[in-house]
Design an enzyme around this catalytic site. Structure first.
Site, PDB file in Angstrom:
ATOM      1  N   ARG A   4       0.848  -1.196   0.000  1.00 50.80           N
ATOM      2  CA  ARG A   4       0.000   0.000   0.000  1.00 50.80           C
ATOM      3  C   ARG A   4       0.876   1.236   0.000  1.00 50.80           C
ATOM      4  O   ARG A   4       1.777   1.370   0.827  1.00 50.80           O
ATOM      5  CB  ARG A   4      -0.877   0.037   1.243  1.00 50.80           C
ATOM      6  CG  ARG A   4      -1.910  -1.037   1.280  1.00 50.80           C
ATOM      7  CD  ARG A   4      -3.002  -0.727   2.271  1.00 50.80           C
ATOM      8  NE  ARG A   4      -2.551  -0.206   3.547  1.00 50.80           N
ATOM      9  CZ  ARG A   4      -3.366   0.183   4.503  1.00 50.80           C
ATOM     10  NH1 ARG A   4      -4.677   0.133   4.317  1.00 50.80           N
ATOM     11  NH2 ARG A   4      -2.912   0.628   5.647  1.00 50.80           N
ATOM     12  N   THR A  17      -1.354   7.446  -0.337  1.00 49.91           N
ATOM     13  CA  THR A  17      -2.668   7.308  -0.980  1.00 49.91           C
ATOM     14  C   THR A  17      -3.441   6.092  -0.462  1.00 49.91           C
ATOM     15  O   THR A  17      -4.648   5.994  -0.689  1.00 49.91           O
ATOM     16  CB  THR A  17      -2.499   7.131  -2.499  1.00 49.91           C
ATOM     17  OG1 THR A  17      -1.817   5.887  -2.730  1.00 49.91           O
ATOM     18  CG2 THR A  17      -1.688   8.268  -3.108  1.00 49.91           C
ATOM     19  N   ASP A  50       0.472  -3.678  11.939  1.00 48.87           N
ATOM     20  CA  ASP A  50       0.959  -3.986  10.590  1.00 48.87           C
ATOM     21  C   ASP A  50       1.350  -5.466  10.533  1.00 48.87           C
ATOM     22  O   ASP A  50       2.364  -5.879  11.105  1.00 48.87           O
ATOM     23  CB  ASP A  50       2.166  -3.094  10.252  1.00 48.87           C
ATOM     24  CG  ASP A  50       2.542  -3.214   8.787  1.00 48.87           C
ATOM     25  OD1 ASP A  50       2.753  -4.358   8.315  1.00 48.87           O
ATOM     26  OD2 ASP A  50       2.600  -2.184   8.095  1.00 48.87           O
ATOM     27  N   ASP A  88       4.906  -6.407   9.065  1.00 51.16           N
ATOM     28  CA  ASP A  88       6.004  -6.052   9.973  1.00 51.16           C
ATOM     29  C   ASP A  88       6.053  -6.970  11.178  1.00 51.16           C
ATOM     30  O   ASP A  88       7.120  -7.399  11.614  1.00 51.16           O
ATOM     31  CB  ASP A  88       5.856  -4.595  10.445  1.00 51.16           C
ATOM     32  CG  ASP A  88       6.297  -3.604   9.378  1.00 51.16           C
ATOM     33  OD1 ASP A  88       7.008  -4.013   8.443  1.00 51.16           O
ATOM     34  OD2 ASP A  88       5.920  -2.422   9.487  1.00 51.16           O
TER      35      ASP A  88
HETATM   36  C1  PRP Z   1      -1.108  -5.123   4.165  1.00 47.59           C
HETATM   37  C2  PRP Z   1      -1.914  -6.398   4.209  1.00 47.59           C
HETATM   38  C3  PRP Z   1      -2.716  -6.304   2.953  1.00 47.59           C
HETATM   39  C4  PRP Z   1      -2.978  -4.823   2.821  1.00 47.59           C
HETATM   40  C5  PRP Z   1      -4.378  -4.541   3.260  1.00 47.59           C
HETATM   41  O1  PRP Z   1      -0.027  -5.247   3.321  1.00 47.59           O
HETATM   42  O2  PRP Z   1      -1.134  -7.549   4.302  1.00 47.59           O
HETATM   43  O3  PRP Z   1      -2.065  -6.811   1.801  1.00 47.59           O
HETATM   44  O4  PRP Z   1      -2.051  -4.171   3.702  1.00 47.59           O
HETATM   45  O5  PRP Z   1      -4.698  -3.216   3.063  1.00 47.59           O
HETATM   46  P1  PRP Z   1      -5.824  -2.747   2.045  1.00 47.59           P
HETATM   47  O6  PRP Z   1      -7.006  -3.615   2.262  1.00 47.59           O
HETATM   48  O7  PRP Z   1      -6.070  -1.322   2.475  1.00 47.59           O
HETATM   49  O8  PRP Z   1      -5.272  -2.821   0.652  1.00 47.59           O
HETATM   50  P2  PRP Z   1       1.039  -4.073   3.151  1.00 47.59           P
HETATM   51  O9  PRP Z   1       0.625  -3.153   2.061  1.00 47.59           O
HETATM   52  O10 PRP Z   1       1.306  -3.450   4.480  1.00 47.59           O
HETATM   53  O11 PRP Z   1       2.304  -4.816   2.610  1.00 47.59           O
HETATM   54  P3  PRP Z   1       3.245  -5.909   3.358  1.00 47.59           P
HETATM   55  O12 PRP Z   1       2.417  -7.155   3.558  1.00 47.59           O
HETATM   56  O13 PRP Z   1       4.352  -6.109   2.413  1.00 47.59           O
HETATM   57  O14 PRP Z   1       3.680  -5.317   4.671  1.00 47.59           O
HETATM   58  N1  URA Z   2      -2.391  -3.541   6.708  1.00 49.02           N
HETATM   59  C1  URA Z   2      -2.025  -4.036   7.905  1.00 49.02           C
HETATM   60  O1  URA Z   2      -1.039  -4.784   8.002  1.00 49.02           O
HETATM   61  N2  URA Z   2      -2.752  -3.713   8.978  1.00 49.02           N
HETATM   62  C2  URA Z   2      -3.829  -2.900   8.922  1.00 49.02           C
HETATM   63  O2  URA Z   2      -4.460  -2.627   9.954  1.00 49.02           O
HETATM   64  C3  URA Z   2      -4.194  -2.376   7.657  1.00 49.02           C
HETATM   65  C4  URA Z   2      -3.463  -2.730   6.572  1.00 49.02           C
END
Ligand code: PRP
Ligand code: URA
Length: 208
Positions: free
Chosen positions: A103, A107, A199, A202
């Site tokens: 994400r 945005t 997160d 993370d």
């Molecule tokens: C997180 C999660 C989803 C997304 C959800 O990933 O694992 O893929 O956010 O958010 P959304 O419904 O608003 O799209 P992130 O973008 O943090 O990436 P990562 O798994 O690499 O940390």
């Molecule tokens: N992605 C995450 O990992 N946690 C949240 O709460 C939203 C998006």
């Protein structure tokens, strides 16, 4: 709003442990795997069966075995990776695809960086896995990619869903059932789920 919340005392207990900010990386990873296995039991409940003739040590018997489409599991990177092993324990012959997206921090829109799916993906039932359904942008985009490859049978499995994400995914892909361990309250200004678990990527990989 269409969502299947998978209710089970073990799932609720383990999810509460995952929400705890003091749960460490190793335990978080283990709990995610265990909940994914428990949820996969429910997500695969409607798999079709077909009659199969078996020779038991005693007699001939018409038993049931899985028929219909083979399964594919597609984690959304990174955090979806933490759900793969749990699902694979139950359906070890499934093929695995990967869709990478993150994400944009400003945005909150998903940005795709990787997509590799099984060659016969269109012949399979695909279970897309990602622990968090927040705005729904990442899941909707991943399912777009999968549908463009001709897939018609898709389920989405997450741990924690926000109402906003459920609505987005319902609208974008009304044919895709959503399974979650919990439907949370809302998103905050940064589009994080409240109460949520922070997160997920993370916490899973220790990159905070
Ligand atoms: C997180 C999660 C989803 C997304 C959800 O990933 O694992 O893929 O956010 O958010 P959304 O419904 O608003 O799209 P992130 O973008 O943090 O990436 P990562 O798994 O690499 O940390
Ligand atoms: N992605 C995450 O990992 N946690 C949240 O709460 C939203 C998006």
């Amino acid at each position: 709003m269409k969502i299947n919340v998978v209710r089970h005392p073990l799932i609720e207990h383990k999810l509460s442990m995952m929400r705890d900010k003091d749960t460490n990386c190793k335990d978080f990873r283990q709990l995610l795997k265990e909940i994914s296995l428990l949820m996969a039991y429910e997500v695969t409940r409607d798999l079709p069966l077909e009659d199969t003739i078996i020779e038991t040590p005693m007699t001939t018997f018409t038993g049931k075995m899985l028929g219909g489409r083979s399964i594919g599991v597609v984690p959304i990177l990174r955090a979806g990776l933490g759900m793969v092993d749990g699902v694979m324990e139950l359906v070890p012959s499934a093929k695995i695809g990967h869709i990478g997206c993150y994400r944009d921090p400003d945005t909150h829109q998903p940005v795709e960086y990787y997509c590799k799916l099984p060659i016969d993906v269109d012949q399979r039932q695909i279970i897309v896995v990602d622990p968090m359904l927040a705005t729904g942008g990442s899941a909707a985009m991943a399912i777009d990619f999968i549908k463009k490859r001709g897939v018609t049978d898709i389920k989405f499995m997450c741990l924690v869903a926000a109402p906003e994400g459920v609505m987005t995914l319902n609208n974008a892909h009304p044919d895709v059932p959503i399974f979650a361990a919990a439907l949370d309250e809302r998103l905050n200004e940064q589009a994080y789920i409240i109460p949520g678990l922070g997160d997920a990527g993370d916490r899973l990989f220790g990159t905070k």
